[in-house]
Design a protein around this motif. Structure first.
Motif, PDB file in Angstrom:
ATOM      1  N   LEU A   1     -38.510 106.501  90.293  1.00 21.22           N
ATOM      2  CA  LEU A   1     -37.504 105.999  89.377  1.00 21.22           C
ATOM      3  C   LEU A   1     -37.043 106.700  88.533  1.00 21.22           C
ATOM      4  O   LEU A   1     -36.081 106.406  87.632  1.00 21.22           O
ATOM      5  CB  LEU A   1     -38.667 104.921  88.699  1.00 21.22           C
ATOM      6  CG  LEU A   1     -38.865 103.979  89.890  1.00 21.22           C
ATOM      7  CD1 LEU A   1     -39.940 102.651  88.932  1.00 21.22           C
ATOM      8  CD2 LEU A   1     -38.010 103.021  90.446  1.00 21.22           C
ATOM      9  N   ASP A   2     -37.499 107.806  87.982  1.00 21.91           N
ATOM     10  CA  ASP A   2     -36.782 108.910  87.095  1.00 21.91           C
ATOM     11  C   ASP A   2     -35.625 109.687  87.507  1.00 21.91           C
ATOM     12  O   ASP A   2     -35.088 110.510  86.743  1.00 21.91           O
ATOM     13  CB  ASP A   2     -37.882 109.745  86.328  1.00 21.91           C
ATOM     14  CG  ASP A   2     -38.893 109.041  85.570  1.00 21.91           C
ATOM     15  OD1 ASP A   2     -38.548 107.866  85.066  1.00 21.91           O
ATOM     16  OD2 ASP A   2     -40.158 109.371  85.560  1.00 21.91           O
ATOM     17  N   LYS A   3     -35.265 109.611  88.867  1.00 21.63           N
ATOM     18  CA  LYS A   3     -34.455 110.304  89.538  1.00 21.63           C
ATOM     19  C   LYS A   3     -33.018 110.060  88.621  1.00 21.63           C
ATOM     20  O   LYS A   3     -32.536 108.993  88.342  1.00 21.63           O
ATOM     21  CB  LYS A   3     -34.056 109.942  90.868  1.00 21.63           C
ATOM     22  CG  LYS A   3     -33.068 110.580  91.780  1.00 21.63           C
ATOM     23  CD  LYS A   3     -33.460 110.311  93.121  1.00 21.63           C
ATOM     24  CE  LYS A   3     -32.360 111.124  93.726  1.00 21.63           C
ATOM     25  NZ  LYS A   3     -32.269 110.657  95.376  1.00 21.63           N
TER      26      LYS A   3
ATOM     27  N   PHE B   1     -28.877 105.618  83.297  1.00 27.19           N
ATOM     28  CA  PHE B   1     -29.170 107.119  83.426  1.00 27.19           C
ATOM     29  C   PHE B   1     -30.022 107.548  84.584  1.00 27.19           C
ATOM     30  O   PHE B   1     -29.822 108.443  85.069  1.00 27.19           O
ATOM     31  CB  PHE B   1     -29.653 107.703  82.053  1.00 27.19           C
ATOM     32  CG  PHE B   1     -28.605 107.427  80.978  1.00 27.19           C
ATOM     33  CD1 PHE B   1     -27.717 108.456  80.633  1.00 27.19           C
ATOM     34  CD2 PHE B   1     -28.826 106.332  80.252  1.00 27.19           C
ATOM     35  CE1 PHE B   1     -27.040 108.433  79.673  1.00 27.19           C
ATOM     36  CE2 PHE B   1     -27.719 106.289  79.195  1.00 27.19           C
ATOM     37  CZ  PHE B   1     -27.185 107.175  78.746  1.00 27.19           C
ATOM     38  N   THR B   2     -31.069 106.566  84.969  1.00 24.77           N
ATOM     39  CA  THR B   2     -31.943 106.930  86.041  1.00 24.77           C
ATOM     40  C   THR B   2     -31.897 105.673  87.264  1.00 24.77           C
ATOM     41  O   THR B   2     -31.190 104.674  87.005  1.00 24.77           O
ATOM     42  CB  THR B   2     -33.233 107.040  85.409  1.00 24.77           C
ATOM     43  OG1 THR B   2     -33.604 105.559  85.004  1.00 24.77           O
ATOM     44  CG2 THR B   2     -33.402 107.919  84.149  1.00 24.77           C
ATOM     45  N   LEU B   3     -32.688 106.030  88.218  1.00 28.29           N
ATOM     46  CA  LEU B   3     -32.685 104.960  89.144  1.00 28.29           C
ATOM     47  C   LEU B   3     -33.298 103.607  88.622  1.00 28.29           C
ATOM     48  O   LEU B   3     -33.027 102.488  89.148  1.00 28.29           O
ATOM     49  CB  LEU B   3     -33.542 105.664  90.323  1.00 28.29           C
ATOM     50  CG  LEU B   3     -33.824 104.888  91.578  1.00 28.29           C
ATOM     51  CD1 LEU B   3     -32.543 104.103  92.294  1.00 28.29           C
ATOM     52  CD2 LEU B   3     -34.494 105.684  92.611  1.00 28.29           C
ATOM     53  N   LYS B   4     -34.413 103.934  87.827  1.00 29.99           N
ATOM     54  CA  LYS B   4     -34.941 102.739  87.139  1.00 29.99           C
ATOM     55  C   LYS B   4     -33.915 101.901  86.353  1.00 29.99           C
ATOM     56  O   LYS B   4     -33.973 100.947  86.513  1.00 29.99           O
ATOM     57  CB  LYS B   4     -36.188 103.312  86.344  1.00 29.99           C
ATOM     58  CG  LYS B   4     -36.615 101.821  85.834  1.00 29.99           C
ATOM     59  CD  LYS B   4     -37.903 102.358  85.038  1.00 29.99           C
ATOM     60  CE  LYS B   4     -38.544 101.049  84.441  1.00 29.99           C
ATOM     61  NZ  LYS B   4     -40.021 101.228  83.737  1.00 29.99           N
ATOM     62  N   ASP B   5     -33.214 102.640  85.508  1.00 24.17           N
ATOM     63  CA  ASP B   5     -31.905 101.943  84.776  1.00 24.17           C
ATOM     64  C   ASP B   5     -31.138 101.059  85.813  1.00 24.17           C
ATOM     65  O   ASP B   5     -30.780 100.045  85.580  1.00 24.17           O
ATOM     66  CB  ASP B   5     -31.181 103.049  84.052  1.00 24.17           C
ATOM     67  CG  ASP B   5     -31.711 103.662  82.890  1.00 24.17           C
ATOM     68  OD1 ASP B   5     -33.089 103.199  82.438  1.00 24.17           O
ATOM     69  OD2 ASP B   5     -31.609 104.696  82.620  1.00 24.17           O
ATOM     70  N   LEU B   6     -30.886 101.840  87.076  1.00 25.25           N
ATOM     71  CA  LEU B   6     -29.931 101.126  87.977  1.00 25.25           C
ATOM     72  C   LEU B   6     -30.363  99.973  88.504  1.00 25.25           C
ATOM     73  O   LEU B   6     -29.780  98.734  88.477  1.00 25.25           O
ATOM     74  CB  LEU B   6     -29.650 102.282  88.963  1.00 25.25           C
ATOM     75  CG  LEU B   6     -28.918 101.625  89.943  1.00 25.25           C
ATOM     76  CD1 LEU B   6     -27.264 101.844  89.424  1.00 25.25           C
ATOM     77  CD2 LEU B   6     -28.524 102.629  91.493  1.00 25.25           C
ATOM     78  N   ILE B   7     -31.871  99.834  89.178  1.00 28.65           N
ATOM     79  CA  ILE B   7     -32.367  98.567  89.582  1.00 28.65           C
ATOM     80  C   ILE B   7     -32.801  97.625  88.546  1.00 28.65           C
ATOM     81  O   ILE B   7     -32.993  96.430  89.027  1.00 28.65           O
ATOM     82  CB  ILE B   7     -33.478  99.021  90.602  1.00 28.65           C
ATOM     83  CG1 ILE B   7     -34.645  99.507  89.668  1.00 28.65           C
ATOM     84  CG2 ILE B   7     -33.046  99.931  91.543  1.00 28.65           C
ATOM     85  CD1 ILE B   7     -35.901  99.650  90.526  1.00 28.65           C
ATOM     86  N   THR B   8     -32.882  97.932  87.264  1.00 28.78           N
ATOM     87  CA  THR B   8     -33.159  97.059  86.095  1.00 28.78           C
ATOM     88  C   THR B   8     -31.446  96.547  85.421  1.00 28.78           C
ATOM     89  O   THR B   8     -31.767  95.762  84.427  1.00 28.78           O
ATOM     90  CB  THR B   8     -34.055  97.411  85.463  1.00 28.78           C
ATOM     91  OG1 THR B   8     -33.876  98.618  84.594  1.00 28.78           O
ATOM     92  CG2 THR B   8     -35.345  97.376  86.000  1.00 28.78           C
TER      93      THR B   8
END
Length: 682
Positions: free
Chosen positions: A4-6, A28-35
């Motif tokens: 998720l930090d990608k 900024f990260t994959l986690k930011d994207l999906i949330t």
């Protein structure tokens, strides 16, 4: 295990340039994207027949082109693309602007799906700028489509595609964040399915289940953190037991004015708290001008008379300096030494203040964020007051209390919040409310006007200034923005100085100026040497200027109602009738309702309820307001029922496992730590 930090740049289809646009959205990260959740949805799943279309609606049609695509050049840089298409009930004309490539896209005899806004006049049916797919595609149509908050140069289709790619890359590998017993007991979707369905729901029932799961987690983590904070102050923590001999009435009787019944009631609550051996942890809510500062001053008096020091933390240097003046005026006759600590003072003076504070020679220190610095050491800190709490976070509040041995804490806010909501939002605090204004406060007359009224507003300003009054003019931006067409402070100041009011002294003020400059200008305004002050919201918590009787707010539609109410409270502080003029652009029903609320009432609690109802709680209850992590999906107004039930669940969990140490609660401990950091000791 998912990564998720990608970095967002390395998601397929993103790259460096697109990553910069996503960064603007806080991704900024994959986690930011999906949330990064949709703000709304369009149901493009059910097609309509052309004969069923209604003027003004957005609809999906399945049709076959019956003419070739034509291109008409209107003028340079403007072409119109047209095509007629039909189903078995009628013909619809499809129109696009500046998209010449569409000439190659559609073939007569094949069916396509189009979704767009319908214009229907008599038997003539048109659809302007529709999105489209081949009959068997679902890229833009044929399903429920998420609509995201986005930025210039990043179209919805691109953002959707990137989010879809991110979810596909995770491929169901997101680790569960809630314990299995909660997921099972409250019939919640698993996290992977919830993330998938919140972005790309198969049906609205699936969307509701996904939202229920994500809102539940977001609110539960907040409630657990707030309860843990409260436990820090109440569970087996010994506080300072202030003496009954130090009487608040000594100061109250010396005041040149009478306190209201509400102020006296609140002081009684604070007095009882201070005399207990548990640390006080109280929120003081009071509308603009209700007299919270004098309450803090009286509490600080009791603290000092019992041999302790008090710290008063204000959000701006201007407000801190005003507090110092008020405190000295009343407390100097009692031999109480007050001092100001702000970042703008000289190094030598600061060293002297820090030395005297540590030696106990200063009784009350009043300052800004400068009070949080490591080199600020107290001899005997007994009371911490944070003014305008919506500008200080939970972490900052706890970092200053750590400078003492469990001091009492009083948090003050002029952002009125409905009481039931405040009890939940500030779960770590007891609550006092000053629900009464001093008797000498006149109602501020408020008018909402469109830009066409500029000349009349200026005549009104001139009349009042000629009578000796002063005016604030507030605008939302410091500099011009490409994306937001609002006048900047400097541009507006030049306009008023040179064109509208060349005969008056006009100055400007904004947050990017140096503290000394800001303070100097506010001092000049306070002393009556400036007629009109053009400012950003930096004056929202500014000094009292009793002679200022007019507040003009440019682009009022860009502010929340609670903030407009705060700004309005800058005037009406003297003997003169005061006015607030809200200039707004736009004609939507919601905007008109919001302006009507402001003109109809001066009650901050009514206004805050309407603000949440009409505008949602994103900004109203976001990070900037309260220092807690911003809600990404929960809306405290819409989700109040869930919030109440989640609070009961959180209490049950904490009562059973106060430090979330049991194996079954490890995941809960993780989400609390991740969102609130390790300041919360549970």
């Amino acid at each position: 295990m998912s990564n998720l930090d990608k970095n967002i740049q390395y998601i397929k289809g993103v790259g460096e340039a697109r990553a910069k646009l996503l960064n603007k959205l806080g991704i900024f990260t994959l986690k930011d994207l999906i949330t990064y959740y949709p703000r709304t949805y369009e149901d493009r799943s059910v097609p309509k027949k052309i004969e069923e279309l209604v003027d003004g609606e957005e609809a999906l049609i399945e049709v076959m082109p019956v003419t070739r695509v034509s291109e008409v050049r209107i003028r340079r840089n403007m072409t119109i693309i047209k095509m007629s298409a039909r189903d078995d009930t009628g013909v619809c004309q499809l129109t696009w602007f500046n998209q010449p490539y569409l000439r190659q896209m559609f073939r007569p005899g094949e069916y396509y799906k189009f979704y767009g806004k319908v214009s229907k006049k008599g038997s003539k049916v048109e659809m302007n700028s529709p999105v489209y797919d081949k009959l068997d595609d679902t890229k833009n149509t044929g399903r429920i489509i998420p609509i995201y908050p986005t930025t210039y140069k990043l179209p919805q289709t691109t953002l959707r595609r990137v989010i879809e790619t991110g979810i596909h890359e995770l491929d169901g590998s997101i680790s569960e964040t809630l314990p299995e017993y909660l997921v099972s007991e409250y019939k919640l979707l698993d996290l992977n399915r919830a993330v998938n369905q919140i972005h790309f729901p198969s049906t609205f029932d699936d969307f509701n289940l996904a939202k229920k799961r994500l809102v539940f987690e977001e609110l539960l983590s907040m409630q657990l953190a707030l309860l843990a904070l409260k436990n820090q102050y109440t569970k087996d923590v010994k506080g300072i037991k202030f003496s009954k001999d130090a009487k608040m009435s000594d100061v109250i009787n010396s005041l040149p004015f009478s306190l209201t019944k509400a102020q006296l009631r609140v002081l009684e609550e604070i007095d009882k708290d201070m005399e207990k051996d548990k640390p006080m942890n109280r929120l003081l809510q009071g509308d603009v001008g209700s007299g919270k500062t004098i309450v803090a001053l009286i509490a600080a008096y009791k603290c000092v008379k019992c041999g302790y020091q008090a710290a008063i933390m204000a959000p701006t240097a201007i407000l801190a300096a005003q507090h110092l003046e008020s405190f000295n005026e009343i407390l100097s006759s009692f031999g109480i030494k007050c001092e100001l600590l702000i970042s703008g003072i000289t190094k030598k003076k600061k060293e002297d203040i820090l030395q005297r504070l540590e030696n106990g020679e200063i009784d009350i220190i009043i300052g800004t964020h400068a009070l949080l610095e490591d080199n600020v050491v107290f001899k005997n800190l007994g009371l911490v007051v944070t003014d305008e709490q919506h500008r200080f976070g939970v972490r900052q509040r706890s970092s200053i209390t750590e400078k003492g041995d469990n001091p009492d804490v009083l948090v003050m806010t002029a952002t009125p919040i409905p009481r039931t909501l405040a009890l939940i939002l500030y779960g770590d605090l007891d609550i006092s409310i000053i629900d009464e204004l001093p008797p000498n406060r006149k109602k501020i007359e408020t008018f909402a006007v469109t830009k066409g009224m500029d000349d009349r507003v200026n005549v009104f300003l001139k009349k009042n200034i000629d009578e000796g009054r002063q005016a604030y003019i507030v605008c939302p931006l410091v500099e011009e923005s490409e994306e937001i067409n609002a006048k900047s402070v400097m541009e507006l100041a030049e306009h008023y100085k040179n064109k509208v009011f060349p005969e008056y002294k006009v100055e400007y003020l904004h947050g990017k100026m140096k503290p000394k400059e800001k303070d100097a200008i506010m001092e000049e305004f306070k002393n009556g040497n400036i007629d009109i002050l053009i400012s950003t919201t930096v004056i929202e918590v500014g000094v009292n200027v009793p002679n200022s009787s007019i507040m003009v707010v440019e682009n009022a539609e860009r502010f929340g109602l609670a903030q407009l109410h705060q700004l309005r409270g800058r005037v009406g502080r003297g003997e003169y009738q005061s006015y607030c003029i809200l200039k707004y652009n736009g004609s939507s029903d919601i905007l008109k309702k919001r302006m009507k609320v402001m003109t109809d009432t001066n009650d901050g609690f009514v206004i805050s309820e309407k603000d949440m109802e009409l505008r949602g709680t994103g900004e109203f209850f976001g990070t900037r307001q309260h220092g807690i992590p911003e809600f990404k999906i929960a809306n405290l107004f819409e989700d109040i029922v869930t919030l109440k039930s989640v609070q009961a669940i959180a209490i049950k969990i904490i009562n059973d496992d106060p430090k979330l140490e049991k194996d079954k609660n490890k995941l809960l401990r993780n989400i609390v730590d991740e969102k609130f950091g390790n300041r919360i000791e549970i």
